[in-house]
Design an enzyme around this catalytic site. Structure first.
Site, PDB file in Angstrom:
ATOM      1  N   ALA A 140       0.741  -1.236   0.168  1.00  0.00           N
ATOM      2  CA  ALA A 140       0.043   0.107   0.072  1.00  0.00           C
ATOM      3  C   ALA A 140       1.015   1.086   0.183  1.00  0.00           C
ATOM      4  O   ALA A 140       2.007   1.258   0.380  1.00  0.00           O
ATOM      5  CB  ALA A 140      -0.689  -0.112   1.282  1.00  0.00           C
ATOM      6  N   LYS A 194      10.706 -15.641   4.175  1.00  0.00           N
ATOM      7  CA  LYS A 194      10.518 -14.239   4.017  1.00  0.00           C
ATOM      8  C   LYS A 194      11.754 -13.543   4.008  1.00  0.00           C
ATOM      9  O   LYS A 194      12.067 -12.634   3.134  1.00  0.00           O
ATOM     10  CB  LYS A 194       9.140 -13.618   4.655  1.00  0.00           C
ATOM     11  CG  LYS A 194       8.883 -12.253   4.343  1.00  0.00           C
ATOM     12  CD  LYS A 194       8.342 -12.014   2.941  1.00  0.00           C
ATOM     13  CE  LYS A 194       8.050 -10.564   2.530  1.00  0.00           C
ATOM     14  NZ  LYS A 194       6.939  -9.738   3.476  1.00  0.00           N
ATOM     15  N   ASN A 198      13.662 -10.678   1.189  1.00  0.00           N
ATOM     16  CA  ASN A 198      13.949  -9.570   1.447  1.00  0.00           C
ATOM     17  C   ASN A 198      15.679  -9.194   1.637  1.00  0.00           C
ATOM     18  O   ASN A 198      16.112  -8.145   1.125  1.00  0.00           O
ATOM     19  CB  ASN A 198      13.540  -8.961   2.837  1.00  0.00           C
ATOM     20  CG  ASN A 198      12.020  -8.919   2.808  1.00  0.00           C
ATOM     21  OD1 ASN A 198      11.426  -8.352   1.850  1.00  0.00           O
ATOM     22  ND2 ASN A 198      11.473  -8.990   4.091  1.00  0.00           N
ATOM     23  N   ASN A 212      13.324  -4.331  -8.917  1.00  0.00           N
ATOM     24  CA  ASN A 212      13.282  -5.876  -8.822  1.00  0.00           C
ATOM     25  C   ASN A 212      13.806  -6.617  -9.640  1.00  0.00           C
ATOM     26  O   ASN A 212      14.823  -7.646  -9.801  1.00  0.00           O
ATOM     27  CB  ASN A 212      12.117  -6.372  -7.985  1.00  0.00           C
ATOM     28  CG  ASN A 212      11.899  -5.589  -6.592  1.00  0.00           C
ATOM     29  OD1 ASN A 212      12.487  -4.734  -6.226  1.00  0.00           O
ATOM     30  ND2 ASN A 212      10.644  -6.089  -6.141  1.00  0.00           N
TER      31      ASN A 212
END
Length: 309
Positions: A140, A194, A198, A212
């Site tokens: 978001a 995860k 990262n 990316n």
């Protein structure tokens, strides 16, 4: 007719993810009391939210200014059954600690942030309260302080860490409200998986000032493999068994799926904001030091990002 309990849920952190969760919970928890806890004075009008499809909504908010707590906000905090902490990793302990004196002992705490590490600081200071950990790939963006737009869908994984478990009703409420969310038995395994994504994507995109997708190029292959290999060794010393080949496949799958995106660390470096490097590659280095393991690649990345931010 059975009685349905009304739950009091607080979200600590009024950033983009905090406001996204507020929208999702408000949509599915109309029978419950929801509070958004920020560091400033709240909005004079409603929050505004824009969906992925571009639909705009205006929604009321029960705002708590944690910098200026009064008798009313003390009572609101004391009633909480669940506190979801969505601030940046480096803000978690500082943001949560002053509120603990007001939370009842049965209030469950859920940490939902990038990276790892704050759970080690939080666990000893929360008394008998239950603690859950989570990670989300939802995305978001804030248009302004009180207007948020959802920019990406993704998996949210939550699991129990210590103390009393979240009630079955609250679990169901969270899973119903947050799209593509799941309860996991081994939350530390999910968090390490995860973390690998990262640790590979965030610092390399920040240092090379690229999206990316650029990391799919051959010149990054050896570096990505070494980042992940070091992480796998450290995780194993921490009792978490990861399969290196499968983990690398996950990393490259995310690189492909988010090829046009700029990582949060890229954005933080670009805007000269503090990064979450200490909770990402820095966590690998920290745990490696505990086990006397050498992690030259992650240590180098940690130092290079710290020099930039």
């Amino acid at each position: 007719m059975s009685h349905i309990a009304m739950y009091h849920i607080g979200i600590l952190g009024a950033g983009a993810i905090g406001q996204l969760l507020h929208h999702q919970l408000q949509k599915h928890a109309s029978n419950h009391q929801l509070y958004l806890i920020g560091r400033t004075k709240g909005p004079t009008q409603n929050l505004t939210f824009e969906s992925l499809a571009g639909e705009q909504q205006s929604e009321p908010v029960n705002w708590v200014n944690c910098q200026q707590l009064d008798v009313t906000s003390h009572k609101q905090l004391q009633q909480l059954d669940l506190l979801i902490v969505t601030v940046k990793a480096y803000q978690v302990t500082e943001a949560l600690t002053p509120l603990l004196q007001y939370l009842n002992q049965s209030c469950h705490i859920l940490l939902l942030h990038n990276g790892m590490g704050p759970h080690l600081q939080v666990a000893p200071i929360i008394g008998s309260r239950g603690l859950s950990l989570g990670t989300t790939s939802q995305a978001a963006l804030k248009h302004n302080r009180f207007a948020t737009k959802q920019t990406g869908e993704g998996l949210t994984q939550i699991g129990h860490y210590q103390g009393s478990e979240l009630t079955a009703e609250l679990w169901q409420l969270l899973l119903n409200a947050i799209p593509n969310s799941q309860k996991v038995d081994s939350v530390l395994l999910a968090l390490w998986q995860k973390l690998a994504i990262n640790a590979a994507i965030n610092p390399l995109t920040a240092l090379n000032k690229c999206a990316n997708g650029e990391l799919a190029q051959p010149q990054y292959k050896a570096q990505i493999e070494r980042i992940v290999a070091e992480l796998v060794e450290v995780a194993a010393a921490d009792g978490i068994v990861l399969e290196q080949t499968a983990l690398l496949e996950r990393v490259y799958r995310v690189i492909k799926l988010t090829k046009a995106n700029f990582s949060s660390m890229h954005q933080d470096v670009h805007h000269q904001r503090q990064t979450e490097i200490a909770a990402i590659n820095g966590y690998i280095v920290l745990r490696a030091q505990t086990h006397q393991i050498d992690t030259p690649v992650n240590t180098k990345l940690l130092g290079e990002i710290q020099q930039l931010s």
